[in-house]
Design a protein around this motif. Structure first.
Motif, PDB file in Angstrom:
ATOM      1  N   SER A 313       0.827  -1.207   0.000  1.00 43.82           N
ATOM      2  CA  SER A 313       0.000   0.000   0.000  1.00 43.82           C
ATOM      3  C   SER A 313       0.868   1.268   0.000  1.00 43.82           C
ATOM      4  CB  SER A 313      -0.912  -0.043   1.228  1.00 43.82           C
ATOM      5  OG  SER A 313      -1.613   1.143   1.395  1.00 43.82           O
ATOM      6  N   ALA A 316       2.289   2.168  -3.340  1.00 41.03           N
ATOM      7  CA  ALA A 316       1.349   2.368  -4.453  1.00 41.03           C
ATOM      8  C   ALA A 316       1.481   3.772  -5.035  1.00 41.03           C
ATOM      9  CB  ALA A 316      -0.083   2.121  -3.971  1.00 41.03           C
ATOM     10  N   ARG A 317       1.932   4.724  -4.188  1.00 43.83           N
ATOM     11  CA  ARG A 317       1.987   6.118  -4.644  1.00 43.83           C
ATOM     12  C   ARG A 317       3.047   6.348  -5.715  1.00 43.83           C
ATOM     13  NH1 ARG A 317       2.902   9.160   0.702  1.00 43.83           N
ATOM     14  NH2 ARG A 317       1.523   7.487   1.368  1.00 43.83           N
ATOM     15  N   ASP A 319       3.784   6.037  -8.962  1.00 42.88           N
ATOM     16  CA  ASP A 319       3.012   5.654 -10.138  1.00 42.88           C
ATOM     17  C   ASP A 319       3.357   6.465 -11.379  1.00 42.88           C
ATOM     18  OD1 ASP A 319       1.956   8.109  -9.518  1.00 42.88           O
ATOM     19  OD2 ASP A 319      -0.052   7.376  -9.016  1.00 42.88           O
ATOM     20  N   LEU A 360      -3.400  -8.993   1.258  1.00 39.70           N
ATOM     21  CA  LEU A 360      -4.499  -8.111   1.650  1.00 39.70           C
ATOM     22  C   LEU A 360      -5.730  -8.300   0.771  1.00 39.70           C
ATOM     23  CD1 LEU A 360      -2.565  -4.761   2.219  1.00 39.70           C
ATOM     24  CD2 LEU A 360      -3.509  -6.270   3.971  1.00 39.70           C
ATOM     25  N   SER A 361      -5.616  -9.125  -0.265  1.00 36.53           N
ATOM     26  CA  SER A 361      -6.708  -9.171  -1.233  1.00 36.53           C
ATOM     27  C   SER A 361      -7.856 -10.036  -0.726  1.00 36.53           C
ATOM     28  CB  SER A 361      -6.206  -9.648  -2.591  1.00 36.53           C
ATOM     29  OG  SER A 361      -6.217 -11.045  -2.645  1.00 36.53           O
ATOM     30  N   GLY A 362      -9.049  -9.587  -1.065  1.00 32.36           N
ATOM     31  CA  GLY A 362     -10.260 -10.326  -0.705  1.00 32.36           C
ATOM     32  C   GLY A 362     -10.323 -10.647   0.778  1.00 32.36           C
ATOM     33  N   ALA A 365      -7.048 -10.429   3.899  1.00 31.99           N
ATOM     34  CA  ALA A 365      -6.700  -9.438   4.912  1.00 31.99           C
ATOM     35  C   ALA A 365      -7.052  -9.980   6.296  1.00 31.99           C
ATOM     36  CB  ALA A 365      -7.417  -8.121   4.640  1.00 31.99           C
TER      37      ALA A 365
ATOM     38  N   ARG B  79      -7.416   1.886   5.053  1.00 28.63           N
ATOM     39  CA  ARG B  79      -6.993   2.237   3.703  1.00 28.63           C
ATOM     40  C   ARG B  79      -7.790   1.418   2.690  1.00 28.63           C
ATOM     41  NH1 ARG B  79      -0.406   2.481   3.651  1.00 28.63           N
ATOM     42  NH2 ARG B  79      -0.141   4.011   5.335  1.00 28.63           N
ATOM     43  N   LYS B  80      -8.300   2.125   1.692  1.00 26.24           N
ATOM     44  CA  LYS B  80      -8.983   1.479   0.581  1.00 26.24           C
ATOM     45  C   LYS B  80      -8.046   1.612  -0.612  1.00 26.24           C
ATOM     46  CE  LYS B  80     -13.234   2.069  -2.143  1.00 26.24           C
ATOM     47  NZ  LYS B  80     -14.464   2.902  -2.258  1.00 26.24           N
ATOM     48  N   ASN B  81      -7.477   0.496  -1.021  1.00 27.43           N
ATOM     49  CA  ASN B  81      -6.410   0.523  -2.028  1.00 27.43           C
ATOM     50  C   ASN B  81      -6.943   0.328  -3.438  1.00 27.43           C
ATOM     51  OD1 ASN B  81      -3.740   0.473  -0.370  1.00 27.43           O
ATOM     52  ND2 ASN B  81      -5.045  -1.036   0.636  1.00 27.43           N
ATOM     53  N   TYR B  82      -6.700   1.286  -4.297  1.00 26.73           N
ATOM     54  CA  TYR B  82      -7.012   1.119  -5.722  1.00 26.73           C
ATOM     55  C   TYR B  82      -6.208   2.134  -6.518  1.00 26.73           C
ATOM     56  CZ  TYR B  82     -10.091   5.203  -5.112  1.00 26.73           C
ATOM     57  OH  TYR B  82     -10.587   6.451  -4.820  1.00 26.73           O
ATOM     58  N   ASN B  90      -2.873   6.485  -4.164  1.00 23.72           N
ATOM     59  CA  ASN B  90      -3.450   5.250  -4.688  1.00 23.72           C
ATOM     60  C   ASN B  90      -4.058   4.403  -3.570  1.00 23.72           C
ATOM     61  OD1 ASN B  90      -3.193   5.629  -7.518  1.00 23.72           O
ATOM     62  ND2 ASN B  90      -0.998   5.284  -7.297  1.00 23.72           N
ATOM     63  N   TYR B  91      -4.361   5.066  -2.480  1.00 24.24           N
ATOM     64  CA  TYR B  91      -5.314   4.508  -1.510  1.00 24.24           C
ATOM     65  C   TYR B  91      -6.056   5.681  -0.895  1.00 24.24           C
ATOM     66  CZ  TYR B  91      -1.675   5.546   2.053  1.00 24.24           C
ATOM     67  OH  TYR B  91      -0.722   6.144   2.840  1.00 24.24           O
ATOM     68  N   TYR B 269     -10.449  -4.051  -2.968  1.00 27.10           N
ATOM     69  CA  TYR B 269      -9.895  -2.814  -2.399  1.00 27.10           C
ATOM     70  C   TYR B 269      -8.828  -3.062  -1.333  1.00 27.10           C
ATOM     71  CZ  TYR B 269     -13.535  -0.234  -4.826  1.00 27.10           C
ATOM     72  OH  TYR B 269     -14.332   0.319  -5.773  1.00 27.10           O
ATOM     73  N   ARG B 270      -8.618  -4.279  -0.980  1.00 32.31           N
ATOM     74  CA  ARG B 270      -7.568  -4.621  -0.021  1.00 32.31           C
ATOM     75  C   ARG B 270      -7.575  -3.697   1.202  1.00 32.31           C
ATOM     76  NH1 ARG B 270      -3.319  -3.518  -3.810  1.00 32.31           N
ATOM     77  NH2 ARG B 270      -5.033  -2.903  -5.153  1.00 32.31           N
ATOM     78  N   TYR B 271      -8.743  -3.562   1.807  1.00 29.54           N
ATOM     79  CA  TYR B 271      -8.867  -2.744   3.015  1.00 29.54           C
ATOM     80  C   TYR B 271      -7.970  -3.267   4.125  1.00 29.54           C
ATOM     81  CZ  TYR B 271     -13.223  -0.538   1.402  1.00 29.54           C
ATOM     82  OH  TYR B 271     -14.167   0.180   0.729  1.00 29.54           O
TER      83      TYR B 271
END
Lengths: 484, 474, 102
Positions: A313, A316-317, A319, A360-362, A365, B79-82, B90-91, B269-271
């Protein structure tokens, strides 16, 4: 040659104008030049440092750190000075603000000499994931300096200058300090503002001082700590002098040695050395017990989940939109993301953020990250409980001494296992320090970790300095003598 | 066409009325130069960390209380990641696990008079995204809006037609703007609604396939969009066809919804809990302080005005004007004729305010002077004609109303014998009208009254004059 | 335990992380990622912990910031660091669909 003198001596010389800050700065740059092949730096701050040194000539020498050169790990942002995190994705990035710690060292009128090499985004244990090539161990240039703060450890061990900043997410200050024979402290989580530290794993990251000796380390920590309104996770504490207990006796202090730390995961030369130290401690009146601490053996798993999850996460920034490298000819927005990140990140980083994304997916997490947080909390409680009965936990910092730069890098688990002994401290947010305690048969440094309860850094410095004095090791790889 | 049962849920985002953004201290503003209201935090620069604006929490508590929600005492952010260019890190930092408010409702009144509760599932705090403008092959990003505080209010799927949605949105806008939570300006984007619509044949059937309508520019479009969507879905089912879950947008020009995209299965969203923000713990004191500072809400205003004898029409008109209503609220405990007061505010005074583009607070009409004015008008000492003549002075000077009246030569003959003499003279000079009056022609008395006012040059107290006239005629 | 992820699994996590991969990388990561993920499975061997979650190593209450404005960047500074910009705007190739967020 002034930089090998004690800080108090240098301070006197500055005060009585025998030397000027520029002399120290020039000496540091000369040392770095001489040690160029160690590859400790990504960016040098020569012009600015010299300008700053000259500017200081007209200022009153008002504190012990005044005019002293310092190196800053390249994941701590410095306004106007390139900050790369040892990554291609930031290799042209000039920050437009200063990290809080940088503001703090500026307030003390310390002089930033350059930005040190590291593992890319602090992900690694040997600094070999750096886009700029790995730093080399001053004790043996065939060996790694450890990581991720490998450049800071290298420049300190090589005696280029007296002070460096590192960051420690899962041992990244203490482990390279151990491999290079220097003193490195990871303070309590929240002691030092993380504002301006490029985040790897937010709930674990902490900045800390790396120095040749214990006193310097405590002195630098004095300058770095404090509640920062810009970092909600920083903690408000009463001001204290971390050098204040240095010199006190350790008689009657209670020390715990977790059996896991002395188990067969650690090479014999290291456990033998730690046992010697335990004898020294006992003969000086300390009480040492071997104990079992639950969850220690789970720390690496927790670390993998928490650190990779948060990293996926946090990174991710990057980009290619607002700053940094961007893929040159994108067809569409997805191209900007996919190719900027494919070209910009190195292998270790990609591996970790892909695994982190998966974790963290689906529903994962809950299965992994939240579960890891629960167990981490229990582990923290278990360690805190030890401190109801003991002043310190000690053990080896690393399972081996520094290995070869050419050792294979294809095992994705290796870098985590290198940090198996240092990770529990991050998991519990505790302060931990590496103290050099001797050498193996190849004359490579061995380090011991001293851990105390939250916010008891001063106590750690007391034990560390006591042992430092008692052991009186020659820790200069160039062979010269160090003053206190 | 056979009938289907629609099920409708609404998600509303409102921007909070704060000075600064939620996680940074740059200004929360609208309509400024692109990228002039940003700092390194809003732009997601490496190394930056969020701080948390106390006013956002404060407004969150108020909003939760206004929407009859339960208020969570210990909360964190997630955090809501997308990946998307409008979210700088990007979150998005939001509240997924621990929304500040939950299990609330608002009450609406349908045109049939039926009252209905719209249930609020939860309301949470989060940050707004940046604004993007599409220009040919490029999209331009303006981060001024990035980090503006929002609350998102999510209803249960409990509405059943376009009117419900319209009434709910109107009610929400009224409550949140009166609560000083948000401007709720749909046209400026400070209130945005997404509506989920599905239909099914019978109550016992599972919910039908959902379509989400976005980009709704007005409340009436929300109603229209729902109606069109129900129509569209009905036609599909009637033709024996089905459709995929989808996002549609309301098109102003077509006055209809158009397809934006078919929803991909399971956005990931990998919260996970935001590690940069510690727990936020609300104390009793924080909640009490926030709740106590909620301004009086519209329903209570209406109730109180009606109870004071203000007509329903006037009540609704005043409540529709926030500053007039706030002004009127200061008079609730005064012993005055509130209907007269409301007439004055809605009549000549509103005329003046509209013409001069002012609010009541921009005039010199203090509470004390307004009370004087209301009393003078109530007992007819000041006629509406005379008020018109002196209104500008009343609203632009500090003098007492009596002083203004005498300075402007507005006398009021209140002397009984003086008026009686004049009345007697008029009666003597108009025998025909007196006869008409006695024969039951109402118009006659108005004529006589007009003569009295003419004789006194309009200065006779009209109420007294009428009373005396009637007396003398009988 | 499986020795490798399927190609689809690797492509899925690469998509989540927005990283394009070459065929060669895909096969490499099929093994490497699986090795890490298998290691992570050790968490399921941990027993006896309680379910409380602590977000981080602190349990302090967030200190809230006063709603007072601070300094902001000049729009020129904002765009200077951006790889693509136009006037005061940061630029990206056109984005077709609407954001999923707020």
């Amino acid at each position: 040659m002034y930089l090998n003198k004690s800080i108090k001596e240098i301070n006197e010389l500055l005060k009585n104008k025998t030397i000027k800050p520029i002399d120290l700065v020039e000496e540091a740059f000369q040392n770095i030049e001489n040690n160029k092949e160690l590859n400790a730096y990504i960016t040098l701050n020569k012009e600015e440092a010299i300008a700053k040194a000259k500017e200081l000539e007209n200022k009153e020498v008002d504190n012990l750190l005044f005019g002293l050169p310092i190196a800053v790990k390249d994941n701590i942002v410095t306004k106007g000075l390139r900050t790369t995190c040892a990554s291609h994705i930031l290799d042209n990035f000039i920050p437009i603000y200063n990290a809080t710690v940088v503001e703090k060292i500026n307030e003390k009128n310390m002089i930033i000499i350059g930005k040190t090499n590291m593992d890319e985004f602090a992900m690694g244990s040997s600094s070999r994931t750096s886009y700029f090539g790995a730093p080399k161990n001053p004790w043996n240039k065939e060996k790694i300096s450890g990581g991720s703060s490998g450049g800071s450890a290298t420049t300190i061990a090589a005696r280029d200058l007296p002070f460096a900043l590192g960051s420690d997410t899962g041992g990244s200050i203490r482990q390279p300090a151990s491999y290079t024979g220097i003193v490195g402290m990871k303070p309590t989580y929240g002691r030092i503002s993380r504002y301006g530290l490029v985040a790897f794993a937010s709930s674990l990251d902490q900045i800390g001082p790396m120095t040749t000796n214990v006193y310097n380390n405590a002195l630098l920590l004095n300058a770095l700590v404090g509640k920062d309104e810009k970092d909600l996770t920083s903690v408000r504490k009463e001001e204290e002098d971390f050098t204040r207990l240095i010199g006190e006796d350790i008689k009657g202090m209670k020390i715990a040695v977790p059996n896991y730390f002395m188990s067969d995961i650690v090479s014999q030369s290291i456990t033998d050395k730690v046992k010697e130290i335990i004898e020294v401690l006992k003969s000086n009146g300390a009480i040492v017990d071997y104990i079992d601490v639950p969850y220690l053996e789970n720390a690496v798993t927790l670390y993998q989940i928490i650190a990779m999850g948060e990293a996926s996460s946090n990174l991710a920034r990057f980009d290619g939109i607002r700053y940094g490298y961007s893929y040159e000819n994108p067809d569409n927005i997805e191209d900007v993301y996919l190719k900027t990140r494919a070209n910009g990140f190195g292998e270790e980083v990609k591996r970790r953020i892909m695994v982190g994304s998966y974790l963290l997916s689906g529903e994962n997490a809950k299965v992994y990250y939240n579960k890891a947080l629960s167990i981490r909390d229990d582990m923290r409680k278990a360690l805190k409980k030890v401190f109801e009965d003991y002043d310190f936990i000690i053990g080896p910092t690393t399972t081996t001494t520094a290995y070869n730069l050419t050792d294979p890098m294809d095992d994705p688990l290796k870098s985590f296992m290198d940090d198996v002994l240092v990770i529990p401290v991050n998991m519990a947010g505790l302060p931990g320090l590496n103290l050099p305690i001797g050498f193996d048969s190849n004359k490579m440094p061995i380090g011991m970790q001293i851990i105390a309860n939250s916010f008891e850094e001063a106590k750690i410095y007391k034990l560390a300095s006591y042992l430092e004095k008692e052991l009186n090791l020659s820790l200069n790889p160039n062979g010269g003598e160090d003053n206190e | 066409m056979s009938n289907y049962i629609p099920t409708i849920g609404v998600e509303v985002h409102v921007e909070l009325k704060t000075k600064t953004k939620i996680f940074s201290n740059s200004i929360n503003g609208y309509g400024e130069m692109a990228n002039s209201l940003t700092n390194v935090i809003d732009l997601g620069y490496p190394g930056t960390l969020p701080t948390l604006n106390e006013e956002v929490i404060n407004l969150g508590i108020k909003a939760a209380a206004i929407l009859n929600c339960k208020i969570r005492r210990v909360m964190h952010f997630d955090r809501k990641n997308y990946f998307y260019p409008d979210i700088s890190k990007n979150y998005q930092i939001t509240q997924n696990d621990t929304p500040i408010g939950y299990d609330g409702y608002v009450e609406i009144t349908k045109s049939t008079g039926e009252k209905k509760k719209v249930y609020i599932e939860e309301m949470h705090i989060e940050e707004d995204t940046c604004k993007s403008a599409h220009r040919g092959t490029k999209t331009l990003l303006d981060f001024n809006r990035a980090g503006v505080p929002l609350i998102e209010i999510v209803t249960k799927p409990c509405m059943s037609d376009g009117e419900d949605v319209k009434l709910y949105l109107e009610k929400l806008r009224e409550l949140l703007s009166f609560g000083d939570i948000s401007d709720c300006k749909i046209e400026e984007g400070s209130m945005r609604a997404d509506v989920n619509v599905s239909i099914r044949k019978n109550e016992s059937d599972p919910l039908g396939t959902k379509a989400e309508i976005k980009n709704i520019g007005s409340i009436s479009n929300a109603k229209l969009g729902v109606e069109k969507e129900i129509e569209r879905q009905t036609k599909i089912y009637e033709a024996g066809e089905t459709f995929k879950p989808q996002t549609r947008r309301f098109d102003d020009k077509l006055n209809d919804t158009v397809l934006m995209r078919v929803k991909e299965t399971g956005n990931d969203y990998r919260y996970f809990p935001e590690p940069d923000i510690p727990y936020v713990i609300l104390t009793d004191e924080m909640i009490e302080d926030a709740v106590n500072s909620i301004p009086m809400l519209p329903d209570e205003r209406r109730e109180r005005y009606i109870a004071l004898g203000v007509s329903e029409i006037n009540t609704n008109k005043i409540v529709a004007n926030r500053s007039l209503s706030d002004y009127f609220n200061t008079l609730l405990d005064e012993k005055i004729n509130h209907q007269v007061a409301s007439n004055l505010l809605l009549g000549d005074i509103s005329g003046y305010l509209n013409k001069n583009e002012k609010t009541i607070y921009d005039t010199t009409l203090s509470k004390e002077r307004f009370i004087e004015l209301v009393n003078l008008v109530s007992d007819n000492t000041l006629t509406s004609k005379n008020l018109k003549d002196i209104l500008d002075i009343v609203l632009e000077s500090d003098k007492s109303i009596q002083t203004i009246m005498s300075e402007q030569g507005i006398e009021n003959i209140t002397d009984d014998s003086e008026i009686r003499n004049i009345v007697k003279g008029i009666i003597n000079n108009n025998p025909e009208s007196v006869n008409d009056y006695k024969a039951g022609h109402d118009r006659a008395i108005k004529y006589l009254m007009g003569q009295v006012m003419k004789e006194t040059k309009g200065k006779a107290n009209p109420k007294m004059a009428m009373d005396i006239l009637v007396e003398e005629l009988n | 335990m499986e020795e490798a992820l399927t190609k689809e699994e690797v492509l899925h996590v690469a998509d989540l992380a927005r990283i394009s991969l070459t065929e060669e990388e895909i096969s490499k990561y099929q093994v490497e990622l699986k090795k890490l993920l298998n290691d992570v499975e050790k968490i399921n061997e941990v027993k006896g912990y309680d379910d409380d979650i602590l977000i981080a190593c602190w349990n302090n209450n967030a200190e809230l910031r006063k709603d007072e404005e601070g300094t902001m960047l000049d729009p020129k500074e904002v765009v200077n660091n951006a790889p693509r910009h136009s006037g005061n705007y940061i630029e990206v190739p056109v984005v077709i669909s609407e954001g999923e967020g707020a």
